[in-house]
Design a protein around this motif. Structure first.
Motif, PDB file in Angstrom:
ATOM      1  N   PRO A   1       0.800  -1.241   0.000  1.00  0.00           N
ATOM      2  CA  PRO A   1       0.000   0.000   0.000  1.00  0.00           C
ATOM      3  C   PRO A   1       0.833   1.292   0.000  1.00  0.00           C
ATOM      4  O   PRO A   1       0.382   2.302  -0.515  1.00  0.00           O
ATOM      5  CB  PRO A   1      -0.810  -0.100   1.292  1.00  0.00           C
ATOM      6  CG  PRO A   1      -0.823  -1.532   1.634  1.00  0.00           C
ATOM      7  CD  PRO A   1       0.447  -2.111   1.126  1.00  0.00           C
TER       8      PRO A   1
ATOM      9  N   PRO B   1      -1.924   9.775   6.506  1.00  0.00           N
ATOM     10  CA  PRO B   1      -1.187   9.576   5.248  1.00  0.00           C
ATOM     11  C   PRO B   1      -2.049   9.702   4.003  1.00  0.00           C
ATOM     12  O   PRO B   1      -1.529   9.854   2.902  1.00  0.00           O
ATOM     13  CB  PRO B   1      -0.628   8.164   5.378  1.00  0.00           C
ATOM     14  CG  PRO B   1      -1.548   7.468   6.324  1.00  0.00           C
ATOM     15  CD  PRO B   1      -2.049   8.527   7.270  1.00  0.00           C
TER      16      PRO B   1
ATOM     17  N   ASP C   1      -4.806  11.901   3.776  1.00  0.00           N
ATOM     18  CA  ASP C   1      -5.628  13.125   3.845  1.00  0.00           C
ATOM     19  C   ASP C   1      -7.098  12.795   4.084  1.00  0.00           C
ATOM     20  O   ASP C   1      -7.991  13.429   3.522  1.00  0.00           O
ATOM     21  CB  ASP C   1      -5.514  13.937   2.548  1.00  0.00           C
ATOM     22  CG  ASP C   1      -4.149  14.561   2.404  1.00  0.00           C
ATOM     23  OD1 ASP C   1      -3.541  14.866   3.446  1.00  0.00           O
ATOM     24  OD2 ASP C   1      -3.677  14.728   1.265  1.00  0.00           O
TER      25      ASP C   1
ATOM     26  N   ARG D   1     -13.331  -8.092  -2.969  1.00  0.00           N
ATOM     27  CA  ARG D   1     -11.893  -7.958  -3.260  1.00  0.00           C
ATOM     28  C   ARG D   1     -11.634  -6.931  -4.347  1.00  0.00           C
ATOM     29  O   ARG D   1     -10.652  -6.198  -4.283  1.00  0.00           O
ATOM     30  CB  ARG D   1     -11.335  -9.314  -3.690  1.00  0.00           C
ATOM     31  CG  ARG D   1     -11.164 -10.219  -2.523  1.00  0.00           C
ATOM     32  CD  ARG D   1     -10.335 -11.400  -2.878  1.00  0.00           C
ATOM     33  NE  ARG D   1     -10.414 -12.387  -1.818  1.00  0.00           N
ATOM     34  CZ  ARG D   1      -9.803 -13.538  -1.841  1.00  0.00           C
ATOM     35  NH1 ARG D   1      -9.058 -13.845  -2.885  1.00  0.00           N
ATOM     36  NH2 ARG D   1      -9.905 -14.375  -0.850  1.00  0.00           N
TER      37      ARG D   1
ATOM     38  N   GLN E   1     -13.410  -4.337  -4.840  1.00  0.00           N
ATOM     39  CA  GLN E   1     -13.561  -3.028  -4.206  1.00  0.00           C
ATOM     40  C   GLN E   1     -12.329  -2.700  -3.373  1.00  0.00           C
ATOM     41  O   GLN E   1     -11.862  -1.565  -3.367  1.00  0.00           O
ATOM     42  CB  GLN E   1     -14.820  -3.017  -3.339  1.00  0.00           C
ATOM     43  CG  GLN E   1     -16.080  -2.909  -4.176  1.00  0.00           C
ATOM     44  CD  GLN E   1     -17.333  -3.120  -3.364  1.00  0.00           C
ATOM     45  OE1 GLN E   1     -17.278  -3.558  -2.225  1.00  0.00           O
ATOM     46  NE2 GLN E   1     -18.479  -2.835  -3.966  1.00  0.00           N
TER      47      GLN E   1
ATOM     48  N   GLN F   1      -9.330  -3.778  -3.911  1.00  0.00           N
ATOM     49  CA  GLN F   1      -8.262  -3.474  -4.873  1.00  0.00           C
ATOM     50  C   GLN F   1      -8.396  -2.029  -5.350  1.00  0.00           C
ATOM     51  O   GLN F   1      -7.422  -1.280  -5.405  1.00  0.00           O
ATOM     52  CB  GLN F   1      -8.419  -4.435  -6.053  1.00  0.00           C
ATOM     53  CG  GLN F   1      -7.414  -4.258  -7.153  1.00  0.00           C
ATOM     54  CD  GLN F   1      -6.109  -4.908  -6.783  1.00  0.00           C
ATOM     55  OE1 GLN F   1      -6.097  -5.881  -6.039  1.00  0.00           O
ATOM     56  NE2 GLN F   1      -5.016  -4.364  -7.259  1.00  0.00           N
TER      57      GLN F   1
ATOM     58  N   LYS G   1      -9.871   0.356  -3.768  1.00  0.00           N
ATOM     59  CA  LYS G   1      -9.549   1.265  -2.675  1.00  0.00           C
ATOM     60  C   LYS G   1      -8.037   1.390  -2.521  1.00  0.00           C
ATOM     61  O   LYS G   1      -7.504   2.480  -2.270  1.00  0.00           O
ATOM     62  CB  LYS G   1     -10.184   0.773  -1.369  1.00  0.00           C
ATOM     63  CG  LYS G   1      -9.896   1.738  -0.238  1.00  0.00           C
ATOM     64  CD  LYS G   1     -10.690   1.511   1.003  1.00  0.00           C
ATOM     65  CE  LYS G   1     -10.224   2.538   2.036  1.00  0.00           C
ATOM     66  NZ  LYS G   1     -10.934   2.475   3.279  1.00  0.00           N
TER      67      LYS G   1
ATOM     68  N   THR H   1      -5.978   4.720  -2.557  1.00  0.00           N
ATOM     69  CA  THR H   1      -5.130   5.077  -1.428  1.00  0.00           C
ATOM     70  C   THR H   1      -3.750   5.479  -1.908  1.00  0.00           C
ATOM     71  O   THR H   1      -3.173   6.459  -1.455  1.00  0.00           O
ATOM     72  CB  THR H   1      -5.027   3.876  -0.479  1.00  0.00           C
ATOM     73  OG1 THR H   1      -6.328   3.506  -0.093  1.00  0.00           O
ATOM     74  CG2 THR H   1      -4.203   4.206   0.742  1.00  0.00           C
ATOM     75  N   LYS H   2      -3.230   4.697  -2.868  1.00  0.00           N
ATOM     76  CA  LYS H   2      -1.904   5.016  -3.417  1.00  0.00           C
ATOM     77  C   LYS H   2      -1.901   6.412  -4.022  1.00  0.00           C
ATOM     78  O   LYS H   2      -0.976   7.196  -3.803  1.00  0.00           O
ATOM     79  CB  LYS H   2      -1.548   3.997  -4.497  1.00  0.00           C
ATOM     80  CG  LYS H   2      -0.562   2.978  -4.008  1.00  0.00           C
ATOM     81  CD  LYS H   2       0.191   2.358  -5.141  1.00  0.00           C
ATOM     82  CE  LYS H   2       1.351   1.635  -4.544  1.00  0.00           C
ATOM     83  NZ  LYS H   2       1.130   0.244  -4.323  1.00  0.00           N
TER      84      LYS H   2
ATOM     85  N   LEU I   1      -3.846   8.879  -3.243  1.00  0.00           N
ATOM     86  CA  LEU I   1      -3.952   9.865  -2.168  1.00  0.00           C
ATOM     87  C   LEU I   1      -2.596  10.075  -1.503  1.00  0.00           C
ATOM     88  O   LEU I   1      -2.190  11.208  -1.217  1.00  0.00           O
ATOM     89  CB  LEU I   1      -4.978   9.402  -1.130  1.00  0.00           C
ATOM     90  CG  LEU I   1      -6.444   9.542  -1.509  1.00  0.00           C
ATOM     91  CD1 LEU I   1      -7.328   8.886  -0.479  1.00  0.00           C
ATOM     92  CD2 LEU I   1      -6.807  11.017  -1.635  1.00  0.00           C
ATOM     93  N   ILE I   2      -1.891   8.949  -1.264  1.00  0.00           N
ATOM     94  CA  ILE I   2      -0.598   9.055  -0.594  1.00  0.00           C
ATOM     95  C   ILE I   2       0.387   9.803  -1.478  1.00  0.00           C
ATOM     96  O   ILE I   2       1.125  10.684  -1.016  1.00  0.00           O
ATOM     97  CB  ILE I   2      -0.074   7.648  -0.233  1.00  0.00           C
ATOM     98  CG1 ILE I   2      -0.953   7.046   0.863  1.00  0.00           C
ATOM     99  CG2 ILE I   2       1.379   7.699   0.194  1.00  0.00           C
ATOM    100  CD1 ILE I   2      -0.703   5.596   1.116  1.00  0.00           C
TER     101      ILE I   2
ATOM    102  N   ARG J   1      -0.396  13.419  -1.419  1.00  0.00           N
ATOM    103  CA  ARG J   1       0.015  14.039  -0.168  1.00  0.00           C
ATOM    104  C   ARG J   1       1.525  14.249  -0.136  1.00  0.00           C
ATOM    105  O   ARG J   1       2.011  15.324   0.239  1.00  0.00           O
ATOM    106  CB  ARG J   1      -0.400  13.166   1.012  1.00  0.00           C
ATOM    107  CG  ARG J   1      -0.038  13.780   2.349  1.00  0.00           C
ATOM    108  CD  ARG J   1      -0.314  12.814   3.470  1.00  0.00           C
ATOM    109  NE  ARG J   1       0.485  13.168   4.639  1.00  0.00           N
ATOM    110  CZ  ARG J   1       0.085  14.027   5.555  1.00  0.00           C
ATOM    111  NH1 ARG J   1      -1.071  14.616   5.444  1.00  0.00           N
ATOM    112  NH2 ARG J   1       0.866  14.308   6.584  1.00  0.00           N
TER     113      ARG J   1
ATOM    114  N   ARG K   1       2.501  17.075  -2.234  1.00  0.00           N
ATOM    115  CA  ARG K   1       2.145  18.353  -1.620  1.00  0.00           C
ATOM    116  C   ARG K   1       3.149  18.716  -0.528  1.00  0.00           C
ATOM    117  O   ARG K   1       3.606  19.854  -0.436  1.00  0.00           O
ATOM    118  CB  ARG K   1       0.737  18.273  -1.045  1.00  0.00           C
ATOM    119  CG  ARG K   1       0.174  19.622  -0.682  1.00  0.00           C
ATOM    120  CD  ARG K   1      -1.182  19.520  -0.055  1.00  0.00           C
ATOM    121  NE  ARG K   1      -1.092  18.969   1.280  1.00  0.00           N
ATOM    122  CZ  ARG K   1      -1.811  17.961   1.721  1.00  0.00           C
ATOM    123  NH1 ARG K   1      -2.655  17.352   0.897  1.00  0.00           N
ATOM    124  NH2 ARG K   1      -1.684  17.507   2.943  1.00  0.00           N
TER     125      ARG K   1
END
Lengths: 190, 515
Positions: free
Chosen positions: A44, A123, A125, B462, B464, B466, B468, B472-473, B475-476, B479, B482
């Motif tokens: 992840p 991590p 947001d 699964r 869903q 995957q 997510k 998440t990646k 979003l990270i 971030r 930023r």
């Protein structure tokens, strides 16, 4: 004049050292294993540390060396375990793996002081808010890393199990037959 | 052509004991109006409807309660006149009985209709107008799939549909509401079929009474004919429908063999047209669209009488029912009230099922409302249930021979048992229609279809997860980018500050030297 010369000399020194570092990075580069890179790409990348390693990179290295099982990443669950097993070419028995209980962070509005500490560490947001305003968690973006729970001074951030609704309700797995009778059945016909 | 059809092989299927006792009795129309109706906002596939009424408001029968949302959705109307008591979460008619949003209507007993206007001759209306009215009436597929009918009619105009199949198979044991509907309201159903054909034509006002040869050019794209398919265990319904359809050359009524799951769209399309729907395709892609007889009846009521979908015929049957019957009930009626009316022996009821015994959902209790999908409510006694004493698989391959989708249920179940879901998907898990033939036939009582239902849900979960993980990646990464940008900005600000300070000091030094 002293000031100017100090600036110039420090700038030159910085440039020279930077160049040195650049050259060193090119010529003294440590080749990283492509397997580790691929594994890291699968993980992840939130560096949550739930696996017991300091981050996703060290976890990927441990996986590549065979020091960690394919099922080691709790947020990834069995879907990730299957991908890792396929990449490493190892057999995987998921029947013993328990799916992690899905959790989501929630802010208790009674005790939140709007200190902003939680959304600074999140991590993904997933926490929104402003100083001295009550914060809120965007449940869809929360990955249950619990970093916010650790920094919250008033313990208003707590992990809760994800609520079951008609949208995410699933049929349960039928209870398997006792292994003994199964075994005798398949032996008889093999 | 017909001889060719007769040779058509039906893949798989079982013939279960029919137990359609209520099919000999007329539809009961005098069900007492319940005091309270619990009307779910989601009774269809797609997005839930959005309420347009306020608590305490007085509504008339047929008045819009909730508006459809987005392309695939259906509105909800008041099944009777009365006052809105509440809009809140109540247990859904679902195996989990988890709460969903419902409108609670207290009926006033007057059953006062909202005045609506109807077109004198609906065949003069544009096809689009027909679709619009069908959509506004909240009509969904009444066979149990509850897919909004308007979407299918629109698809019929967009694709080259040559055959409209009206599904009167009703292959599930116990259920006979469609059978009775065809026996008693054949003319209305056939009128609904003609309206549907009209709603699928491409040109405004295209005359369906013209013989086929009379159409030219783009008229050829229009749906030409409708086939009403009825299983041969309903001879009375067949005769009535045939008589009603006789004046219309474009509507054919045919008998099909009695075999479960004959009412499955792909099985029916294969038998009626000889065409096979490819895996992952819709039936519209091979020029066929399929509707239930109940849906055709609802279309007739909506267009001819301006009545939205407010009630349906429900089969109440099973060993614990003393008065099995087909009864017309308004949506939102609690199953417990229906049971009281049909004199159900609740002490002897081992399982309550909504729908048929093969594909229906078992409900945990009877305080749940009837909805658009409720074709039947069964109250089964313990000896009507299948023996669940599971034995080891003896590899008789009965499940393989009865599977209508041509899968290997035993191999799939073995893989699912050890959580090898990918292997099960490779074996065709996604083509499983959960018809239950494999579980029905299995001599070892292995809960095969239960494994597939579990696995299908798990595969979706699964996917869903995957999705997510990918989000998440992103979003990270966003971030981190930023944070990097902010740090860079801070460094630049710091440098600028140092430079500005140096400049100030230099100027000060110059001033001092000048002085």
């Amino acid at each position: 004049m002293y000031v100017l010369s100090a600036i110039v000399s420090l700038t030159l020194l910085g440039l020279f050292l930077g160049l040195l570092l650049g050259v060193a990075a090119k010529y003294l580069k440590v080749e990283s294993s492509p397997v580790v890179d691929e594994l890291e790409a699968l993980l992840p990348g939130s560096q949550c540390g739930q696996c017991g390693f300091p981050g996703c990179r060290p976890a990927a290295e441990a996986l590549a060396e065979g020091n960690a099982p394919a099922t080691m990443c709790p947020p990834g669950g069995s879907a990730l375990a299957e991908q890792i097993a396929a990449l490493l070419g190892i057999d995987l028995d998921l029947s013993e793996v328990k799916e992690p209980e899905l959790l989501v962070a929630r802010v208790s509005e009674d005790t939140c002081t709007g200190c902003t500490r939680c959304f600074k560490v999140c991590p993904t947001d997933a926490i929104v808010g402003a100083p001295k305003q009550i914060h809120a968690v965007v449940a869809d973006a929360c990955i249950a890393c619990k970093k916010c729970v650790e920094v919250c001074p008033t313990e208003c951030l707590q992990m809760h199990p994800v609520e079951v609704t008609l949208r995410n309700w699933r049929w349960a797995k039928p209870q398997p037959v006792p292994a003994q009778s199964l075994g005798s059945g398949s032996n008889a016909l093999c | 052509m017909l001889s060719f059809l007769k040779k058509q092989r039906i893949r798989g299927g079982v013939h279960a004991e029919e137990r359609k006792a209520a099919s000999a009795l007329p539809i009961v129309n005098d069900f007492p109006l319940p005091k309270k109706l619990y009307i779910p906002l989601q009774q269809h596939v797609g997005k839930a409807a959005e309420p347009v009424i306020k608590v305490g408001e007085k509504v008339l029968k047929g008045q819009l309660l909730a508006h459809s949302q987005g392309l695939v959705s259906a509105p909800v109307h008041a099944p009777s006149s009365g006052i809105i008591l509440d809009v809140n979460d109540y247990p859904a008619p679902h195996p989990s009985a988890l709460p969903i949003r419902m409108i609670v209507l207290e009926t006033d007993g007057k059953d006062e209709w909202l005045k609506t206007s109807v077109a004198a001759d609906p065949f003069q209306l544009d096809a689009e107008e027909i679709s619009l009215r069908v959509g506004a009436a909240g009509i969904v597929g009444l066979g149990g799939a509850t897919f909004p009918t308007v979407v299918k009619l629109n698809m019929g105009r967009e694709n080259q549909i040559d055959t409209l199949i009206i599904n009167g198979a009703e292959c599930e044991p116990y259920l006979c509401c469609d059978d009775r509907l065809m026996q008693e309201r054949a003319a209305e159903i056939i009128d609904g079929v003609r309206l549907m054909l009209h709603g699928m034509t491409n040109s405004p006002g295209a005359n369906l009474h013209l013989p086929e040869g009379g159409r030219t050019g783009r008229y050829d794209m229009n749906t030409k004919s409708a086939v009403v398919a009825i299983e041969d265990n309903k001879p009375q319904a067949f005769l009535m429908m045939q008589a009603a359809a006789a004046p219309y050359a474009q509507i054919k009524v045919m008998q099909i063999p009695t075999r479960y799951p004959m009412g499955w769209d792909r099985q029916l399309i294969g038998y009626v047209t000889g065409r096979e729907v490819p895996v992952g395709c819709r039936s519209s892609e091979i020029g066929v669209t399929i509707h239930n007889v109940g849906t055709a009846h609802a279309v007739h009521k909506a267009i001819r009488h301006g009545q939205p979908l407010l009630s349906r015929v429900v089969t109440v049957a099973g060993g614990a029912v003393n008065r099995p019957m087909n009864v017309e009930v308004p949506f939102g009626t609690l199953i417990s009230e229906l049971f009281a009316f049909c004199e159900v022996n609740t002490e002897n009821t081992a399982r309550i099922i909504m729908g048929g015994p093969m594909m229906g959902d078992s409900l945990p209790h009877s305080n749940l409302p009837t909805v658009k999908a409720t074709s039947g409510i069964l109250a089964l006694t313990p000896n009507e249930l299948k023996n669940t004493d599971e034995q080891p698989c003896i590899r008789c391959a009965s499940c393989v021979s009865v599977c209508p989708a041509g899968l290997r249920p035993l191999d799939m179940a073995n893989n699912i048992r050890i959580n090898q879901l990918d292997a099960a998907v490779d074996l065709g898990l996604k083509d499983c229609i959960s018809c239950g033939c494999c579980s029905y036939i299995c001599p070892s009582n292995i809960p095969l279809v239960q494994y597939f239902k579990y696995a299908s849900g798990e595969v979706i979960a699964r996917q869903q997860a995957q999705h997510k993980a990918e989000q998440t990646k992103k979003l990270i990464d966003a971030r981190n980018a930023r944070m990097e940008r902010i740090a860079q900005q801070q460094r630049e600000d710091e440098l600028a500050r140092i430079a500005a300070k140096a400049e100030r000091e230099r100027l000060k030094a110059e001033q001092e030297t000048e002085a």
